[in-house]
Design a protein around this motif. Structure first.
Motif, PDB file in Angstrom:
ATOM      1  N   THR A 106      57.218  30.481  87.084  1.00  0.00           N
ATOM      2  CA  THR A 106      57.166  29.630  88.005  1.00  0.00           C
ATOM      3  C   THR A 106      56.362  28.418  87.909  1.00  0.00           C
ATOM      4  O   THR A 106      56.362  27.658  88.520  1.00  0.00           O
ATOM      5  CB  THR A 106      56.810  30.374  89.314  1.00  0.00           C
ATOM      6  N   SER A 107      55.475  28.674  86.824  1.00  0.00           N
ATOM      7  CA  SER A 107      54.575  27.570  86.503  1.00  0.00           C
ATOM      8  C   SER A 107      55.297  26.350  86.004  1.00  0.00           C
ATOM      9  O   SER A 107      55.050  25.244  86.158  1.00  0.00           O
ATOM     10  CB  SER A 107      53.421  27.832  85.781  1.00  0.00           C
ATOM     11  N   ALA A 108      56.510  26.534  85.296  1.00  0.00           N
ATOM     12  CA  ALA A 108      57.384  25.539  84.747  1.00  0.00           C
ATOM     13  C   ALA A 108      58.226  24.748  85.614  1.00  0.00           C
ATOM     14  O   ALA A 108      59.205  25.336  85.788  1.00  0.00           O
ATOM     15  CB  ALA A 108      58.194  26.170  83.603  1.00  0.00           C
ATOM     16  N   THR A 109      57.863  24.011  86.386  1.00  0.00           N
ATOM     17  CA  THR A 109      58.768  23.314  87.324  1.00  0.00           C
ATOM     18  C   THR A 109      59.819  22.440  86.844  1.00  0.00           C
ATOM     19  O   THR A 109      59.557  21.715  85.945  1.00  0.00           O
ATOM     20  CB  THR A 109      57.844  22.471  88.277  1.00  0.00           C
ATOM     21  N   PRO A 110      60.917  22.690  87.229  1.00  0.00           N
ATOM     22  CA  PRO A 110      62.225  21.668  86.557  1.00  0.00           C
ATOM     23  C   PRO A 110      62.069  20.325  87.154  1.00  0.00           C
ATOM     24  O   PRO A 110      62.348  20.062  88.288  1.00  0.00           O
ATOM     25  CB  PRO A 110      63.299  22.403  87.219  1.00  0.00           C
ATOM     26  N   VAL A 111      61.284  19.568  86.268  1.00  0.00           N
ATOM     27  CA  VAL A 111      61.068  18.204  86.787  1.00  0.00           C
ATOM     28  C   VAL A 111      62.251  17.458  87.110  1.00  0.00           C
ATOM     29  O   VAL A 111      62.272  16.457  88.124  1.00  0.00           O
ATOM     30  CB  VAL A 111      60.193  17.461  85.662  1.00  0.00           C
ATOM     31  N   GLY A 112      63.337  17.357  86.103  1.00  0.00           N
ATOM     32  CA  GLY A 112      64.230  16.334  86.386  1.00  0.00           C
ATOM     33  C   GLY A 112      64.826  16.501  87.800  1.00  0.00           C
ATOM     34  O   GLY A 112      65.007  15.814  88.677  1.00  0.00           O
ATOM     35  N   PRO A 113      65.375  17.643  88.094  1.00  0.00           N
ATOM     36  CA  PRO A 113      66.368  17.936  89.558  1.00  0.00           C
ATOM     37  C   PRO A 113      64.955  17.645  90.683  1.00  0.00           C
ATOM     38  O   PRO A 113      65.435  17.239  91.618  1.00  0.00           O
ATOM     39  CB  PRO A 113      66.608  19.247  89.490  1.00  0.00           C
ATOM     40  N   TYR A 114      63.908  18.026  90.355  1.00  0.00           N
ATOM     41  CA  TYR A 114      62.835  17.913  91.533  1.00  0.00           C
ATOM     42  C   TYR A 114      62.624  16.341  91.656  1.00  0.00           C
ATOM     43  O   TYR A 114      62.738  16.068  92.766  1.00  0.00           O
ATOM     44  CB  TYR A 114      61.320  18.495  90.951  1.00  0.00           C
ATOM     45  N   LEU A 115      62.444  15.566  90.730  1.00  0.00           N
ATOM     46  CA  LEU A 115      62.007  14.121  90.890  1.00  0.00           C
ATOM     47  C   LEU A 115      63.618  13.518  91.607  1.00  0.00           C
ATOM     48  O   LEU A 115      63.332  12.569  92.553  1.00  0.00           O
ATOM     49  CB  LEU A 115      61.824  13.346  89.694  1.00  0.00           C
ATOM     50  N   SER A 116      64.596  13.946  91.176  1.00  0.00           N
ATOM     51  CA  SER A 116      65.937  13.353  91.742  1.00  0.00           C
ATOM     52  C   SER A 116      65.892  13.492  93.098  1.00  0.00           C
ATOM     53  O   SER A 116      66.469  12.730  93.979  1.00  0.00           O
ATOM     54  CB  SER A 116      66.985  13.854  90.904  1.00  0.00           C
ATOM     55  N   ALA A 117      65.730  15.018  93.330  1.00  0.00           N
ATOM     56  CA  ALA A 117      65.642  15.273  95.092  1.00  0.00           C
ATOM     57  C   ALA A 117      64.729  14.630  95.837  1.00  0.00           C
ATOM     58  O   ALA A 117      64.854  14.071  96.759  1.00  0.00           O
ATOM     59  CB  ALA A 117      65.627  16.938  95.173  1.00  0.00           C
ATOM     60  N   LEU A 118      63.619  14.447  95.284  1.00  0.00           N
ATOM     61  CA  LEU A 118      62.439  13.677  95.987  1.00  0.00           C
ATOM     62  C   LEU A 118      62.724  11.958  96.158  1.00  0.00           C
ATOM     63  O   LEU A 118      62.689  11.810  97.148  1.00  0.00           O
ATOM     64  CB  LEU A 118      61.165  13.946  95.181  1.00  0.00           C
ATOM     65  N   VAL A 119      63.382  11.451  95.092  1.00  0.00           N
ATOM     66  CA  VAL A 119      63.550  10.105  95.357  1.00  0.00           C
ATOM     67  C   VAL A 119      64.787   9.756  96.349  1.00  0.00           C
ATOM     68  O   VAL A 119      64.817   9.110  97.012  1.00  0.00           O
ATOM     69  CB  VAL A 119      63.968   9.422  93.686  1.00  0.00           C
ATOM     70  N   SER A 120      65.713  10.786  96.161  1.00  0.00           N
ATOM     71  CA  SER A 120      67.058  10.593  97.195  1.00  0.00           C
ATOM     72  C   SER A 120      66.576  11.001  98.364  1.00  0.00           C
ATOM     73  O   SER A 120      66.980  10.190  99.468  1.00  0.00           O
ATOM     74  CB  SER A 120      68.083  11.734  96.559  1.00  0.00           C
ATOM     75  N   SER A 121      65.750  11.868  98.627  1.00  0.00           N
ATOM     76  CA  SER A 121      65.418  11.968 100.121  1.00  0.00           C
ATOM     77  C   SER A 121      64.362  11.132 100.743  1.00  0.00           C
ATOM     78  O   SER A 121      64.672  10.447 101.791  1.00  0.00           O
ATOM     79  CB  SER A 121      64.497  13.472 100.104  1.00  0.00           C
ATOM     80  N   ARG A 122      63.549  10.215  99.851  1.00  0.00           N
ATOM     81  CA  ARG A 122      62.801   9.312 100.377  1.00  0.00           C
ATOM     82  C   ARG A 122      63.688   8.103 100.589  1.00  0.00           C
ATOM     83  O   ARG A 122      63.465   7.325 101.706  1.00  0.00           O
ATOM     84  CB  ARG A 122      61.882   8.860  99.277  1.00  0.00           C
ATOM     85  N   CYS A 123      64.675   7.797  99.840  1.00  0.00           N
ATOM     86  CA  CYS A 123      65.664   6.959 100.013  1.00  0.00           C
ATOM     87  C   CYS A 123      66.443   6.828 101.409  1.00  0.00           C
ATOM     88  O   CYS A 123      66.542   5.895 101.970  1.00  0.00           O
ATOM     89  CB  CYS A 123      66.390   6.600  98.938  1.00  0.00           C
ATOM     90  N   LEU A 124      66.794   8.289 101.428  1.00  0.00           N
ATOM     91  CA  LEU A 124      67.599   8.533 102.752  1.00  0.00           C
ATOM     92  C   LEU A 124      66.868   8.302 104.177  1.00  0.00           C
ATOM     93  O   LEU A 124      67.263   7.711 104.887  1.00  0.00           O
ATOM     94  CB  LEU A 124      68.111   9.840 102.714  1.00  0.00           C
ATOM     95  N   VAL A 125      65.509   8.787 103.943  1.00  0.00           N
ATOM     96  CA  VAL A 125      64.737   8.335 105.066  1.00  0.00           C
ATOM     97  C   VAL A 125      64.577   7.019 105.527  1.00  0.00           C
ATOM     98  O   VAL A 125      64.664   6.546 106.655  1.00  0.00           O
ATOM     99  CB  VAL A 125      63.599   9.251 104.882  1.00  0.00           C
ATOM    100  N   ARG A 126      64.425   6.132 104.430  1.00  0.00           N
ATOM    101  CA  ARG A 126      64.376   4.702 104.743  1.00  0.00           C
ATOM    102  C   ARG A 126      65.543   4.208 105.042  1.00  0.00           C
ATOM    103  O   ARG A 126      65.568   3.171 106.041  1.00  0.00           O
ATOM    104  CB  ARG A 126      63.865   4.181 103.119  1.00  0.00           C
ATOM    105  N   GLU A 127      66.753   4.610 104.677  1.00  0.00           N
ATOM    106  CA  GLU A 127      67.983   4.139 105.250  1.00  0.00           C
ATOM    107  C   GLU A 127      68.322   4.479 106.615  1.00  0.00           C
ATOM    108  O   GLU A 127      68.792   3.904 107.383  1.00  0.00           O
ATOM    109  CB  GLU A 127      68.963   4.640 104.236  1.00  0.00           C
ATOM    110  N   VAL A 128      67.998   5.796 107.036  1.00  0.00           N
ATOM    111  CA  VAL A 128      68.057   6.198 108.446  1.00  0.00           C
ATOM    112  C   VAL A 128      67.175   5.472 109.266  1.00  0.00           C
ATOM    113  O   VAL A 128      67.743   4.984 110.488  1.00  0.00           O
ATOM    114  CB  VAL A 128      67.763   7.623 108.405  1.00  0.00           C
ATOM    115  N   ASP A 129      65.995   5.077 108.768  1.00  0.00           N
ATOM    116  CA  ASP A 129      64.977   4.336 109.748  1.00  0.00           C
ATOM    117  C   ASP A 129      65.477   3.177 110.004  1.00  0.00           C
ATOM    118  O   ASP A 129      65.556   2.629 111.061  1.00  0.00           O
ATOM    119  CB  ASP A 129      63.799   4.468 109.066  1.00  0.00           C
ATOM    120  N   ALA A 130      66.080   2.416 108.785  1.00  0.00           N
ATOM    121  CA  ALA A 130      66.499   1.009 108.883  1.00  0.00           C
ATOM    122  C   ALA A 130      67.528   1.125 109.610  1.00  0.00           C
ATOM    123  O   ALA A 130      67.786   0.153 110.641  1.00  0.00           O
ATOM    124  CB  ALA A 130      66.828   0.542 107.512  1.00  0.00           C
ATOM    125  N   ALA A 131      68.796   1.924 109.676  1.00  0.00           N
ATOM    126  CA  ALA A 131      70.029   1.884 110.747  1.00  0.00           C
ATOM    127  C   ALA A 131      69.480   2.173 112.285  1.00  0.00           C
ATOM    128  O   ALA A 131      70.133   1.516 112.896  1.00  0.00           O
ATOM    129  CB  ALA A 131      70.752   3.089 110.096  1.00  0.00           C
TER     130      ALA A 131
END
Length: 203
Positions: free
Chosen positions: A127-152
């Protein structure tokens, strides 16, 4: 008058991105159609018709001017209503194209990243070996989505204010009382102007 307070028309045009301008209420065009004389100005300086000697040349000039002013007023009101209806369609297109289509796709992409992240965590035994690739992709995608929703949501609220303000100006200029009824109609036809609609609420 405090000149530091920006007029709403300037605030609206300055707050809307180039990409979304084609969806915004045509506030400037609507305001332009309210340049006709107000009721108290309709006689154009002649006073009321009853105060003019009907046998004089001034009387015929006064009647002619009043007629021209009223005719131009009616034409402006017709154009105003046409632009207002067109503006309602523009906002409806925004919600359809930008919210129901684009944001729904972004939500779908985020959900896929989350699913991949869960699978990756299940695969990793340590469990200490975090899957960095999918985690970062999900994090970036969620932050972009929040910004777009706020803008809309902000864009929609700006247009709600534009409708309210221009209808207030319309009533003041015409001496009518249409704002309340028209805003109620807008609440039915464009409910997402105030609550973001089902798509933004779901996000």
């Amino acid at each position: 008058c405090n000149k530091s307070i920006m007029k709403f028309g300037h605030h609206l045009s300055g707050s809307v991105t180039i990409e979304w301008r084609r969806f915004a209420v045509e506030y400037k065009a609507l305001k332009k159609e309210l340049k006709f004389p107000a009721e108290e100005e309709i006689s154009n300086g002649y006073g009321t018709i009853g105060e003019v000697d009907t046998e004089s040349d001034d009387a015929s000039g006064a009647f002619a001017q009043v007629f021209r002013n009223k005719r131009e007023k009616m034409r402006s009101i017709v154009r105003f209503n046409e632009i207002l209806e067109r503006s309602e369609g523009r906002v409806a297109n925004f919600y359809s194209e930008e919210c129901e289509n684009r944001l729904v796709r972004r939500v779908g992409a985020l959900r896929r990243w989350v699913c991949q992240l869960r699978v990756a965590f299940d695969i990793v035994s340590d469990t200490s070996a975090t899957p960095v690739g999918p985690y970062l992709s999900a994090l970036v995608s969620s932050r972009c989505l929040v910004r777009e929703v706020d803008a809309a949501a902000y864009f929609l609220s700006l247009n709600a204010t534009a409708f309210y303000k221009i209808l207030k100006k319309f009533d003041k200029r015409t001496g009518l009382s249409t704002r309340e009824g028209r805003m109620e109609d807008l609440a039915e036809s464009l409910p997402y102007l105030w609550d973001g609609g089902g798509v933004l609420a779901a996000v």
